[in-house]
Write a protein that holds these residues in place. Structure first.
Motif, PDB file in Angstrom:
ATOM      1  N   GLN A  10       0.732  -1.260   0.093  1.00  0.00           N
ATOM      2  CA  GLN A  10      -0.040   0.144  -0.044  1.00  0.00           C
ATOM      3  C   GLN A  10       0.894   1.314  -0.053  1.00  0.00           C
ATOM      4  OE1 GLN A  10      -2.641   1.413   3.042  1.00  0.00           O
ATOM      5  NE2 GLN A  10      -1.022   1.683   4.501  1.00  0.00           N
TER       6      GLN A  10
ATOM      7  N   ALA B 157       0.034 -11.805  -3.743  1.00  0.00           N
ATOM      8  CA  ALA B 157      -0.450 -11.705  -5.092  1.00  0.00           C
ATOM      9  C   ALA B 157      -1.220 -13.154  -5.425  1.00  0.00           C
ATOM     10  CB  ALA B 157       0.823 -11.693  -6.072  1.00  0.00           C
TER      11      ALA B 157
ATOM     12  N   PHE C 154      -4.135 -10.134  -3.613  1.00  0.00           N
ATOM     13  CA  PHE C 154      -3.949  -9.133  -2.632  1.00  0.00           C
ATOM     14  C   PHE C 154      -5.218  -8.664  -1.707  1.00  0.00           C
ATOM     15  CE2 PHE C 154      -0.854  -8.267  -6.125  1.00  0.00           C
ATOM     16  CZ  PHE C 154       0.433  -8.320  -5.028  1.00  0.00           C
TER      17      PHE C 154
ATOM     18  N   THR D 277      -2.332  -1.704  -5.481  1.00  0.00           N
ATOM     19  CA  THR D 277      -2.887  -2.891  -6.249  1.00  0.00           C
ATOM     20  C   THR D 277      -4.355  -2.662  -6.629  1.00  0.00           C
ATOM     21  OG1 THR D 277      -4.003  -3.467  -3.890  1.00  0.00           O
ATOM     22  CG2 THR D 277      -1.736  -4.289  -4.219  1.00  0.00           C
TER      23      THR D 277
ATOM     24  N   ALA E 199      -2.828  -7.605 -11.796  1.00  0.00           N
ATOM     25  CA  ALA E 199      -3.113  -8.283 -10.410  1.00  0.00           C
ATOM     26  C   ALA E 199      -4.540  -7.917 -10.129  1.00  0.00           C
ATOM     27  CB  ALA E 199      -2.228  -7.606  -9.449  1.00  0.00           C
ATOM     28  N   GLY E 200      -5.209  -8.766  -9.483  1.00  0.00           N
ATOM     29  CA  GLY E 200      -6.315  -8.633  -8.666  1.00  0.00           C
ATOM     30  C   GLY E 200      -7.441  -7.974  -9.529  1.00  0.00           C
TER      31      GLY E 200
ATOM     32  N   LEU F 124      -2.088  -2.577 -11.295  1.00  0.00           N
ATOM     33  CA  LEU F 124      -0.861  -2.992 -10.897  1.00  0.00           C
ATOM     34  C   LEU F 124      -0.381  -4.218 -11.998  1.00  0.00           C
ATOM     35  CD1 LEU F 124       1.809  -3.332  -8.869  1.00  0.00           C
ATOM     36  CD2 LEU F 124       0.225  -5.033  -7.693  1.00  0.00           C
TER      37      LEU F 124
ATOM     38  N   LEU G  59       5.850  -6.272  -2.758  1.00  0.00           N
ATOM     39  CA  LEU G  59       6.078  -6.365  -3.999  1.00  0.00           C
ATOM     40  C   LEU G  59       7.632  -6.588  -4.480  1.00  0.00           C
ATOM     41  CD1 LEU G  59       3.727  -3.762  -5.621  1.00  0.00           C
ATOM     42  CD2 LEU G  59       3.343  -6.232  -5.303  1.00  0.00           C
TER      43      LEU G  59
ATOM     44  N   TRP H 234       7.010  -5.935 -10.876  1.00  0.00           N
ATOM     45  CA  TRP H 234       5.946  -5.080 -10.772  1.00  0.00           C
ATOM     46  C   TRP H 234       6.129  -3.554 -11.191  1.00  0.00           C
ATOM     47  CZ3 TRP H 234       1.690  -7.813 -10.003  1.00  0.00           C
ATOM     48  CH2 TRP H 234       1.651  -9.099  -9.338  1.00  0.00           C
TER      49      TRP H 234
ATOM     50  N   ARG I  77       3.188  -0.195 -11.700  1.00  0.00           N
ATOM     51  CA  ARG I  77       1.837   0.571 -11.484  1.00  0.00           C
ATOM     52  C   ARG I  77       1.588   1.607 -12.787  1.00  0.00           C
ATOM     53  NH1 ARG I  77       1.077   4.616  -6.966  1.00  0.00           N
ATOM     54  NH2 ARG I  77       1.827   6.020  -8.600  1.00  0.00           N
TER      55      ARG I  77
END
Length: 354
Positions: free
Chosen positions: A104, A126, A130, A153, A286-287, A295, A324, A328, A330
């Protein structure tokens, strides 16, 4: 489980990617909505300049924020951005075992460390998308910080799951800096008065393009607000920032933010679809992203980032976020034309790297 402190550079933020020679790049590193602040908001802010000789009076803006969330004015504190709120929390609240849920935004942990606290970490995985598991948070943690939707994330945690973290003797700090970019502000806790120890932080920087003005606020129990206010310097929020806050939570502001959230959702879905087309290169998202950014796992992201800069694009490195690693990045959600150009550039970089 709680992880050790140390490692990533907690002071690195996305704006570092576009300083100096980065100004010529297409900015996908900073999560501020493009085309902001809108002209009507600029006019409101400009209209405040005639009153700069007077000391700021935050009463009207504070009342407007309280009305926006349907809470008493005693539950609201205006701050010079959410970053100031993290510093106030770290300095003013008497806690023994603060814990930050990662990955975060890193400023809460940095502020706690600067105030002399030993900070515990809960690292989400992951492999679990997350998603937050309340059982991972130590029972004796008396301050817990979690983002919603979480930067970086883009995961939106259910309010009922966050509510499980609340208990007597614990401060539950929920960073909702990007909540106004979520359709319907689903899962927001900002208007809840039945959650013990709840402290919600909001920022007006992201949706409204006011990073240079510094304006945000805290919604919490009146006793907590009073404690934080005592830790603030006099007149901490400027008159232009107060005018901006009042405008952003007005009926017009709320309607525009809602429209912007709808647009972000559509553009995010488009970007995610393009990125999934790069799966053969090892790229994955991700997610289930719900914020104005995604992400992305990219093999060899460090090299890829530098080659993307040469191609005209700046993205946010991910390895400065605890939990992370080096693979990775963002990526901010932009319009579809920008996403087309970015993903085409990324595909070209990955083909060359392969």
């Amino acid at each position: 489980m709680a992880g050790p402190v140390g490692g990533p550079d907690l002071r690195h933020h996305g704006d570092a990617e576009v300083r100096d020679d980065g100004e010529k790049l297409t900015d996908l590193a900073v999560n501020v909505r493009t085309g902001t602040p809108p002209s009507w908001l600029r006019e409101h802010i400009a209209g405040s300049l005639d009153g700069l000789a007077a000391y700021p009076d935050g009463r009207a803006a504070r009342a407007a924020v309280a009305a926006h969330h349907g809470v008493p004015v005693e539950r609201v504190l205006l701050t010079a951005g959410a970053a100031e709120a993290f510093v106030l929390l770290a300095r003013a609240l008497r806690v023994r075992r603060p814990v930050v849920v990662h990955p975060q935004f890193t400023e809460p942990e940095a502020a706690l460390e600067d105030a002399g606290h030993a900070v515990g970490r809960v690292l989400l995985r992951a492999s679990d998308g997350f998603r937050l598991d309340p059982a991972l948070v130590p029972h004796d943690a008396d301050l817990v910080v979690v983002g919603n939707p979480t930067n970086p994330t883009s995961v939106l945690h259910p309010a009922d799951v966050l509510r499980q973290l609340a208990r007597p003797g614990r401060f539950l700090v929920v960073d909702e800096a990007f909540m106004d970019a979520v359709q319907g502000e689903r899962e927001s806790l900002a208007g809840r008065t039945d959650v013990p120890g709840l402290v919600v932080l909001r920022s007006l920087t992201k949706t409204w393009g006011l990073a240079g003005l510094r304006v945000g606020y805290v919604v919490a129990e009146p006793e907590v607000v009073a404690e934080l206010e005592r830790a603030q310097p006099l007149w901490p929020v400027s008159s232009p920032a107060l005018v901006a806050a009042q405008a952003c939570v007005s009926a017009r502001g709320a309607a525009e933010a809602a429209d912007a959230a709808d647009a972000v959702a559509a553009d995010r879905g488009y970007l995610v679809g393009l990125l999934r087309g790069l799966g053969p290169y090892g790229v994955s998202v991700a997610g289930a992203a719900e914020g104005p950014f995604v992400l992305v796992r990219v093999p060899g992201a460090g090299v890829v980032r530098e080659r993307l800069r040469s191609a005209g694009f700046a993205v946010r490195r991910g390895d400065t976020f605890p939990g992370l690693g080096a693979d990775w990045v963002r990526v901010a959600v932009r319009d579809r034309s920008t996403s087309d150009s970015f993903v085409a550039a990324l595909a070209g970089v990955l083909r060359t790297a392969g």
